[in-house]
Design an enzyme around this catalytic site. Sequence first.
Site, PDB file in Angstrom:
ATOM      1  N   TYR A   1     -12.080  21.320  -2.743  1.00 41.06           N
ATOM      2  CA  TYR A   1     -13.360  21.749  -2.175  1.00 41.06           C
ATOM      3  C   TYR A   1     -13.794  23.100  -2.718  1.00 41.06           C
ATOM      4  O   TYR A   1     -14.976  23.350  -2.918  1.00 41.06           O
ATOM      5  CB  TYR A   1     -13.274  21.803  -0.651  1.00 41.06           C
ATOM      6  CG  TYR A   1     -13.609  20.483  -0.014  1.00 41.06           C
ATOM      7  CD1 TYR A   1     -14.895  19.959  -0.158  1.00 41.06           C
ATOM      8  CD2 TYR A   1     -12.668  19.747   0.681  1.00 41.06           C
ATOM      9  CE1 TYR A   1     -15.221  18.742   0.391  1.00 41.06           C
ATOM     10  CE2 TYR A   1     -12.982  18.523   1.233  1.00 41.06           C
ATOM     11  CZ  TYR A   1     -14.264  18.022   1.097  1.00 41.06           C
ATOM     12  OH  TYR A   1     -14.586  16.816   1.629  1.00 41.06           O
TER      13      TYR A   1
ATOM     14  N   GLU B   1      13.209   5.164   4.598  1.00 36.76           N
ATOM     15  CA  GLU B   1      11.926   5.054   3.906  1.00 36.76           C
ATOM     16  C   GLU B   1      10.750   5.590   4.719  1.00 36.76           C
ATOM     17  O   GLU B   1       9.957   6.358   4.225  1.00 36.76           O
ATOM     18  CB  GLU B   1      11.659   3.596   3.517  1.00 36.76           C
ATOM     19  CG  GLU B   1      10.388   3.452   2.682  1.00 36.76           C
ATOM     20  CD  GLU B   1      10.291   2.122   1.962  1.00 36.76           C
ATOM     21  OE1 GLU B   1      11.343   1.526   1.671  1.00 36.76           O
ATOM     22  OE2 GLU B   1       9.167   1.680   1.674  1.00 36.76           O
TER      23      GLU B   1
ATOM     24  N   ASP C   1      13.689  -0.261   1.743  1.00 40.71           N
ATOM     25  CA  ASP C   1      13.424  -1.694   1.810  1.00 40.71           C
ATOM     26  C   ASP C   1      14.009  -2.403   0.594  1.00 40.71           C
ATOM     27  O   ASP C   1      14.180  -1.809  -0.465  1.00 40.71           O
ATOM     28  CB  ASP C   1      11.913  -1.967   1.854  1.00 40.71           C
ATOM     29  CG  ASP C   1      11.294  -1.486   3.159  1.00 40.71           C
ATOM     30  OD1 ASP C   1      12.062  -1.225   4.106  1.00 40.71           O
ATOM     31  OD2 ASP C   1      10.056  -1.363   3.215  1.00 40.71           O
TER      32      ASP C   1
END
Lengths: 753, 384
Positions: free
Chosen positions: B116, B212, B264
């Site tokens: 910004y 995770e 996973d």
Amino acid sequence: MSSVAKAPRRPRVTAEVMAGRQRDISVSEFFAKNRHLLGFDNPRKALLTTVKEAVDNALDACEEAGILPDVTVVIEDLQPDRAAGAKSSRYRVTVVDNGPGIVRKQVENIFGRLLYGSKFHRLKMSRGQQGIGISAAGMYGLITTGKPTIIHTRPDTRKPAHHIELAMNTKTNRAEVTVDVETQDFPPARLRDLHAATRRLAKVIEPEGHAALLDERDYPTGTSVSIELEGRYQRGRGSVDEFLELTAIANPHARISFVAPTKISGDDDSDVSYRGQPRLMPESAETAGGNGTFNPVQTLEHDGVTFFPRAVHELPRETQEIQPHPRGVELGTLLQMVKDHQASEGGSLYSFLQDRFCRVSPTTASKLCEAIGATSRTRLSDVDPARVEKLYRELQEVKLPPPPTDCLAPIGVRQMLAGLLKGVRAEFYAASSREPAVYRGRPFQIEAALAYGGELPGDEQARVIRFANRVPLQYQQSACSSFKAVIDTSWKNYNLQQPRGGLPVGPLVIMIHMASVWVPFTSESKEAIADYDEIRKEMKLALMECGRKLGTYLNKRQKMRRESERRDVFERYIGEISRAIESITGREANLIYDALLTQARKHTAIADAELDEDGKVVRKVTAPDDDGIIIIEQPRDDHPELPPVRQTRGEAAALKVAARAKDLESPVLISDSESAEPGKRTKPTKSPRTKASKPASAKAANRPTLDPDRKPASGRSTRKSRTDNAAPATKPRAKLRWVDGKLVRVDDEPGLF
Amino acid sequence: MAKKSVTGRSQATGPSAIKLKARDQQTLKKITALADDVATRAIKGKDPVVAIPTRSRSNTLWNKKRGILEMGSARQERQLFNLNQAKQFMQTMLHAGTIKELIDADKTSSLRGVFYKAKHTVAGTKENTFDRQEESDPILEDLEVTLGVLREELHIFAENRGTLVGNLTIIDKGDEINCRRMGSGGYGIPSIVEPEVIQFKKCDADFVLHVEKGTVWNRFNEDRFWEKHNCILTHGGGQPPRGVRRLLQRFNQELRLPIICLLDCDPWGHYIYSVIKQGSISLAFESTRLAIPEAKFLGIRAKDFHACDLSDAVKIDLSENDVKRAKEIAAYPWFEHHRGWQKEIAAMLQNGFKMEVEAMITKDISYVTETYVPQRMKAKDWLE
């Protein structure tokens, strides 16, 4: 079989009886019956042909007398309240010129006899040839309305004008004068007072100080012809409007005003603009109340009156009459010439050959005499037809220089450009003139010009405008040699689309002009040029010259667009970068900005040069070719929020023409901007270069400013660069404003800024 | 103490009063040199360029000996006068300016904040200097590698992501934080975890379990797994951000703690492990600071479907994309010759489905914390 047998026996007619019926056919009678041969086949064409013949005569007369032509065409609708579906109406066509006028005793001959004229008997370049035109129009008028032709002519400024009304007697091919008075009323005041619009315009004062319409000072001498006829006024292709528009293009030295009939006949509410027909300043009518300015070099329309202003102030070169070239003479003609010469002057074959032909030197003449077994002293009367025939064959064999070319007056490259500029709103104009060439022993010269882009419709076939001796040819396009030449030319080579065996497609107007002492028309109505190999070849070469210029331009334009986009990108970021650097290093942003800007310029310039080296088309352009091109800057629309830096089209056009003007005596086009330093712009500018530099300067003014305080300054510089471009402008351009139904001169323009 | 900090803050408001740390001064010098070079080149009429080390696969080298990805020496010139690079060049200079401002004021800003800060319309146009943050972030990474400094040194941080709980006490910007007493939420791992900011005060943990994502982490935290097994429990919200990776790396390097990953059983999980272990291509220049070659992959393993006797409900079909990705991962140089990983990926492809850590819930809510992890840990059944 039986039916034949039963047929009643036809009464036999003896040769005596037949002889009783055989008599002279007057030429007038013949044409009265066969009027389509002269271009009076239908009411619409009749109207056109009438205007055309009168205007051609007017221009020829002015030019021969050395007067810059000022021609006013007025068409009055005499049945304005006819039925809505009427296919034709009665019109009065009046054409006024400022020519030398006609001496009283010639009036009947000129307007009342077919095949009477000054142009048929000589080989000289002129618009009319046979001397049929205007009297045929008068005759057509007489046949359809019973009204005589009305002529006002003033050959002498100090004497009153003649007012003559005459009707042609078709039987005797002689005119019968019904009115013959003297009058001071020239040009006829009635025309200025036709209706509200003409009254108004007759009071409007043009920048030159004369009335916009039919000012007496513009017509110190001259002729006015009025013919009443059954006709049909409809705009579009093959119309009077188109004729005048095209005439104005091919005759930029002429000033033409056209008062159209107030009611358009028949089913003509479909006033659709057609291919390439510039809507002649259609906005002028609307904006006139606002900031409509009077631009002297552009065709414009006020109150239904169209003005085709003078774009160049020099008459076409005066043409020399020439004797026929031996190669162009046929046997029958040769026999007749021998006979005529024998009757009129007699003398020797030797002198006949030199006097009656061009390019026959004494040596050639003796050689020819020898070849047919005569000597230089052999009398012409001693030469029998057999020897004439031998002479004819010898003439085809003997070595002869081509005919002289000073008999030709081409329009000229600059004049064609000026003509197209005022008539066609395009972006790119190119023109080229070929060297004179010869067909059938007759010299001719081909010129071609192109207008591309701008407001021309882009997805249609190109419009071909054809001219012969400056006269527009509006019918039978596909029969014309020039049309075939356009199709023969491979426009694909010049970056244009072209379907097989067709016209190129694109925003393009192609102009072809043939100047010749004798243009070989395919018919009496002079609508198409006959397809001689020599002529078509020259046309193709001229078109190719123009095409190359266009191709180069299109190529360049593409490259320049790319380049300017590149430059754009760089310049946009440079401001940001230099400010960032300043905030980091404390080094002054302006210095860095300028350094980077210089580099950006250099970079895009380098790219330009590289492309020049690479591009094949670009390499083809040799320096002399650079002449004969005009490019109108197209307004850029990618930064709509920025102050407009564009020149009006008119300004740009004036500048470009000015840049090319080499030796004008009193150039109106140029006077606004050129008077101060006449030498400065006389050298033809290399247009691609000029163009290249232009967006740059405009850009410089547009570039993102570094601090907000500088913004107004940049606004000023924008303006300044504009006036700089407009060159040494000392005298402010005359501006006219439409106030209370009048054009008023405004000294100070409340500008856009 | 409190008074001192107040005066310190008031000093910070006046930029002139700030005494820059030596490290910041170094960074500033580098930025100035960069800008100065551009200016000098411009004024001398030379092309303004910035040489940026290439952050692409081709310039990423696998250092087998160290077991990490490293950036090669290839550099790319970013030119102003090149249509494709002009805007990025401008953006690079803008960001350099922004960073200088940050350092001058001794403040930090988020990636989004910097975006910004530098975002505005280019003067005289409607074009923005930056349109999206996605444009801005790579430019900052470019600056990191070009200047050879870390993001922290540019005073830029990323959004916090990742949580920690466990048997240790740290000091974060002077505040002592007892990571054993973090309730259910845990300690949010900041983006900047350099030794200047975070110091380890006391650590009793034996290892680090990195899971995770937050849901799994919550399960472990609720079951007080870290207490029972004396460890540190972290998650990275999927692909762990730099702060988490750096912290894990510091645990490993400074505290000599083994890093155990529970991810996973899918190509994404494998990739996360690969990044933790070897580093990533885009941040190859930071690998020495981020990569943990010793990290271990505990699960979920492809064999677990049978080993743990899971129900068919846990299967998630491998998509075409997954298969493609799995093959790519199998071809990574650090997996290519690793028999265990080749077998693991092959088994997953053989299965034709993937499994998430949450799949273990089908057995029992706390199966994963009470049975699965402890068993595997004990058996040292992991991939390295």
